[in-house]
Design an enzyme around this catalytic site. Sequence first.
Site, PDB file in Angstrom:
ATOM      1  N   GLU A  34       0.813  -1.211   0.000  1.00 56.04           N
ATOM      2  CA  GLU A  34       0.000   0.000   0.000  1.00 56.04           C
ATOM      3  C   GLU A  34       0.848   1.264   0.000  1.00 56.04           C
ATOM      4  OE1 GLU A  34      -2.731  -0.260   3.289  1.00 56.04           O
ATOM      5  OE2 GLU A  34      -3.488  -2.214   2.631  1.00 56.04           O
ATOM      6  N   CYS A  35       2.001   1.217  -0.612  1.00 53.52           N
ATOM      7  CA  CYS A  35       2.954   2.321  -0.620  1.00 53.52           C
ATOM      8  C   CYS A  35       2.911   3.034  -1.975  1.00 53.52           C
ATOM      9  CB  CYS A  35       4.361   1.742  -0.371  1.00 53.52           C
ATOM     10  SG  CYS A  35       5.708   2.930  -0.393  1.00 53.52           S
ATOM     11  N   MET A  36       3.296   4.302  -1.981  1.00 55.74           N
ATOM     12  CA  MET A  36       3.372   5.007  -3.261  1.00 55.74           C
ATOM     13  C   MET A  36       4.410   4.366  -4.183  1.00 55.74           C
ATOM     14  SD  MET A  36       5.373   8.498  -2.344  1.00 55.74           S
ATOM     15  CE  MET A  36       7.098   8.473  -1.875  1.00 55.74           C
ATOM     16  N   LEU A  37       5.328   3.588  -3.611  1.00 48.88           N
ATOM     17  CA  LEU A  37       6.356   2.918  -4.400  1.00 48.88           C
ATOM     18  C   LEU A  37       5.951   1.498  -4.822  1.00 48.88           C
ATOM     19  CD1 LEU A  37       9.495   4.053  -2.351  1.00 48.88           C
ATOM     20  CD2 LEU A  37       8.564   5.068  -4.446  1.00 48.88           C
ATOM     21  N   THR A  38       4.776   1.056  -4.443  1.00 47.30           N
ATOM     22  CA  THR A  38       4.312  -0.302  -4.765  1.00 47.30           C
ATOM     23  C   THR A  38       4.390  -0.620  -6.257  1.00 47.30           C
ATOM     24  OG1 THR A  38       2.937  -0.374  -2.790  1.00 47.30           O
ATOM     25  CG2 THR A  38       2.361  -1.916  -4.549  1.00 47.30           C
TER      26      THR A  38
END
Length: 180
Positions: free
Chosen positions: A54-58
Amino acid sequence: MRIFIFLFILFLASQVLGQNKTLYDFSAETITGETFDFSTLKGKKVLIVNTASECMLTPQFKKLQELYEEYGGDDFEIIGFPCNDFGKQDPAGNDVIYDFCTKKYGVTFPMMAKIEIEGENVAPIYKWLTSSEENGVLDANVTWNFQKFLINKNGEVIDFVSPFKGPKSNRIIEWLNEEE
Protein backbone atom coordinates in the site's frame (compact mmCIF):
# COMPACT_ATOMS: atom_id res chain seq x y z
CA MET A 1 57.40 -23.71 22.06
CA ARG A 2 54.19 -23.64 24.10
CA ILE A 3 53.89 -19.90 23.62
CA PHE A 4 54.23 -20.37 19.86
CA ILE A 5 51.50 -23.03 19.83
CA PHE A 6 49.27 -20.87 22.02
CA LEU A 7 49.75 -17.85 19.75
CA PHE A 8 49.11 -19.96 16.67
CA ILE A 9 45.86 -21.34 18.14
CA LEU A 10 44.83 -17.83 19.18
CA PHE A 11 45.53 -16.60 15.65
CA LEU A 12 43.45 -19.39 14.10
CA ALA A 13 40.58 -18.75 16.50
CA SER A 14 40.59 -15.04 15.70
CA GLN A 15 40.50 -15.83 11.98
CA VAL A 16 37.52 -18.16 12.36
CA LEU A 17 35.63 -15.85 14.71
CA GLY A 18 36.42 -12.82 12.60
CA GLN A 19 34.90 -14.24 9.44
CA ASN A 20 31.75 -12.48 8.36
CA LYS A 21 28.56 -14.23 7.46
CA THR A 22 27.33 -14.49 3.90
CA LEU A 23 23.84 -14.71 2.49
CA TYR A 24 24.30 -18.47 2.46
CA ASP A 25 24.25 -18.59 6.26
CA PHE A 26 20.55 -17.67 6.32
CA SER A 27 17.17 -19.18 5.67
CA ALA A 28 13.71 -17.63 5.80
CA GLU A 29 10.10 -18.66 5.61
CA THR A 30 8.52 -18.10 2.20
CA ILE A 31 5.25 -16.26 1.88
CA THR A 32 3.56 -19.64 1.39
CA GLY A 33 5.11 -21.16 4.52
CA GLU A 34 8.04 -23.25 3.28
CA THR A 35 11.64 -22.87 4.41
CA PHE A 36 13.91 -21.13 1.90
CA ASP A 37 17.62 -21.86 2.31
CA PHE A 38 19.68 -19.04 0.82
CA SER A 39 22.59 -21.41 0.22
CA THR A 40 20.58 -22.58 -2.83
CA LEU A 41 21.52 -19.23 -4.41
CA LYS A 42 25.28 -19.87 -4.48
CA GLY A 43 26.80 -18.48 -7.66
CA LYS A 44 23.96 -16.02 -8.30
CA LYS A 45 23.73 -12.28 -7.89
CA VAL A 46 20.80 -11.51 -5.59
CA LEU A 47 18.71 -8.38 -5.18
CA ILE A 48 16.93 -8.25 -1.81
CA VAL A 49 14.13 -5.73 -1.46
CA ASN A 50 11.70 -4.93 1.34
CA THR A 51 8.23 -4.48 -0.12
CA ALA A 52 4.86 -3.02 0.83
CA SER A 53 1.49 -3.40 -0.87
CA GLU A 54 0.00 0.00 0.00
CA CYS A 55 2.95 2.32 -0.62
CA MET A 56 3.37 5.01 -3.26
CA LEU A 57 6.36 2.92 -4.40
CA THR A 58 4.31 -0.30 -4.77
CA PRO A 59 4.33 0.02 -8.59
CA GLN A 60 8.02 -0.93 -8.34
CA PHE A 61 6.71 -4.52 -8.24
CA LYS A 62 6.09 -4.18 -11.99
CA LYS A 63 9.68 -3.05 -12.66
CA LEU A 64 11.06 -5.73 -10.31
CA GLN A 65 9.15 -8.38 -12.26
CA GLU A 66 10.41 -6.95 -15.58
CA LEU A 67 13.98 -7.03 -14.23
CA TYR A 68 13.45 -10.62 -13.09
CA GLU A 69 12.13 -11.65 -16.49
CA GLU A 70 15.05 -9.99 -18.24
CA TYR A 71 17.93 -11.09 -15.97
CA GLY A 72 16.58 -13.82 -13.68
CA GLY A 73 17.58 -17.44 -13.99
CA ASP A 74 20.91 -19.16 -13.47
CA ASP A 75 22.82 -15.96 -12.63
CA PHE A 76 20.34 -13.65 -10.85
CA GLU A 77 17.54 -13.82 -8.30
CA ILE A 78 15.26 -11.28 -6.65
CA ILE A 79 13.99 -11.90 -3.13
CA GLY A 80 11.13 -9.81 -1.73
CA PHE A 81 10.49 -9.33 1.97
CA PRO A 82 7.12 -7.76 2.81
CA CYS A 83 7.37 -5.38 5.73
CA ASN A 84 4.88 -3.21 7.63
CA ASP A 85 7.51 -1.06 9.40
CA PHE A 86 7.39 2.01 7.18
CA GLY A 87 4.10 3.88 7.25
CA LYS A 88 2.21 0.69 8.16
CA GLN A 89 1.81 0.10 4.42
CA ASP A 90 1.62 -3.68 4.40
CA PRO A 91 -0.85 -4.55 7.19
CA ALA A 92 -2.35 -7.67 5.58
CA GLY A 93 -1.34 -11.28 6.17
CA ASN A 94 0.97 -13.29 3.95
CA ASP A 95 -1.80 -14.89 1.86
CA VAL A 96 -3.36 -11.50 1.04
CA ILE A 97 0.05 -10.05 0.18
CA TYR A 98 0.84 -13.09 -2.00
CA ASP A 99 -2.47 -12.76 -3.89
CA PHE A 100 -1.91 -9.03 -4.37
CA CYS A 101 1.64 -9.44 -5.71
CA THR A 102 0.85 -12.31 -8.05
CA LYS A 103 -2.51 -11.10 -9.35
CA LYS A 104 -1.89 -7.36 -9.66
CA TYR A 105 1.78 -7.40 -10.68
CA GLY A 106 2.38 -10.96 -11.90
CA VAL A 107 5.23 -11.45 -9.43
CA THR A 108 7.04 -14.74 -9.98
CA PHE A 109 10.25 -14.05 -8.04
CA PRO A 110 10.43 -15.53 -4.53
CA MET A 111 8.56 -13.64 -1.83
CA MET A 112 9.31 -14.37 1.80
CA ALA A 113 6.94 -14.14 4.76
CA LYS A 114 6.41 -10.68 6.22
CA ILE A 115 9.23 -9.62 8.56
CA GLU A 116 10.30 -6.76 10.77
CA ILE A 117 13.21 -4.61 9.69
CA GLU A 118 13.22 -2.09 12.53
CA GLY A 119 13.01 -2.36 16.30
CA GLU A 120 13.65 -5.24 18.67
CA ASN A 121 12.52 -8.04 16.35
CA VAL A 122 14.65 -7.29 13.30
CA ALA A 123 14.90 -10.35 11.08
CA PRO A 124 18.42 -11.85 11.20
CA ILE A 125 18.95 -11.37 7.48
CA TYR A 126 18.26 -7.65 7.82
CA LYS A 127 20.61 -7.39 10.80
CA TRP A 128 23.22 -8.84 8.44
CA LEU A 129 22.28 -6.63 5.48
CA THR A 130 22.46 -3.41 7.50
CA SER A 131 25.42 -3.92 9.84
CA SER A 132 29.10 -3.83 8.86
CA GLU A 133 29.81 -5.84 12.01
CA GLU A 134 27.69 -8.63 10.51
CA ASN A 135 28.39 -8.28 6.77
CA GLY A 136 31.94 -6.89 6.90
CA VAL A 137 31.25 -4.22 4.29
CA LEU A 138 28.70 -1.54 5.02
CA ASP A 139 26.22 -0.04 7.41
CA ALA A 140 22.88 0.82 5.84
CA ASN A 141 19.75 2.21 7.38
CA VAL A 142 16.63 1.02 5.63
CA THR A 143 14.84 4.30 5.06
CA TRP A 144 11.57 3.19 3.46
CA ASN A 145 9.82 0.46 1.52
CA PHE A 146 11.59 -0.87 -1.59
CA GLN A 147 15.21 -0.36 -0.52
CA LYS A 148 17.34 -2.70 -2.57
CA PHE A 149 20.45 -4.61 -1.45
CA LEU A 150 22.92 -6.00 -3.97
CA ILE A 151 24.54 -9.34 -3.11
CA ASN A 152 27.38 -10.70 -5.23
CA LYS A 153 27.86 -14.29 -6.43
CA ASN A 154 29.83 -15.08 -3.27
CA GLY A 155 26.89 -14.14 -1.06
CA GLU A 156 28.45 -10.86 0.09
CA VAL A 157 26.66 -7.51 0.40
CA ILE A 158 28.25 -5.04 -1.98
CA ASP A 159 25.88 -2.06 -2.05
CA PHE A 160 22.35 -0.83 -1.58
CA VAL A 161 20.07 1.37 -3.65
CA SER A 162 17.63 3.94 -2.30
CA PRO A 163 13.94 3.04 -2.23
CA PHE A 164 13.28 6.02 -4.48
CA LYS A 165 15.49 4.71 -7.27
CA GLY A 166 13.72 2.15 -9.36
CA PRO A 167 14.70 -1.49 -9.86
CA LYS A 168 16.01 -0.61 -13.32
CA SER A 169 18.25 2.20 -12.06
CA ASN A 170 21.65 2.65 -13.68
CA ARG A 171 23.41 1.25 -10.58
CA ILE A 172 21.44 -1.99 -10.64
CA ILE A 173 21.71 -2.52 -14.41
CA GLU A 174 25.46 -1.80 -14.34
CA TRP A 175 25.89 -4.25 -11.45
CA LEU A 176 23.93 -6.95 -13.28
CA ASN A 177 26.14 -6.52 -16.34
CA GLU A 178 29.43 -6.55 -14.39
CA GLU A 179 31.51 -9.69 -14.60
CA GLU A 180 32.52 -11.22 -11.27
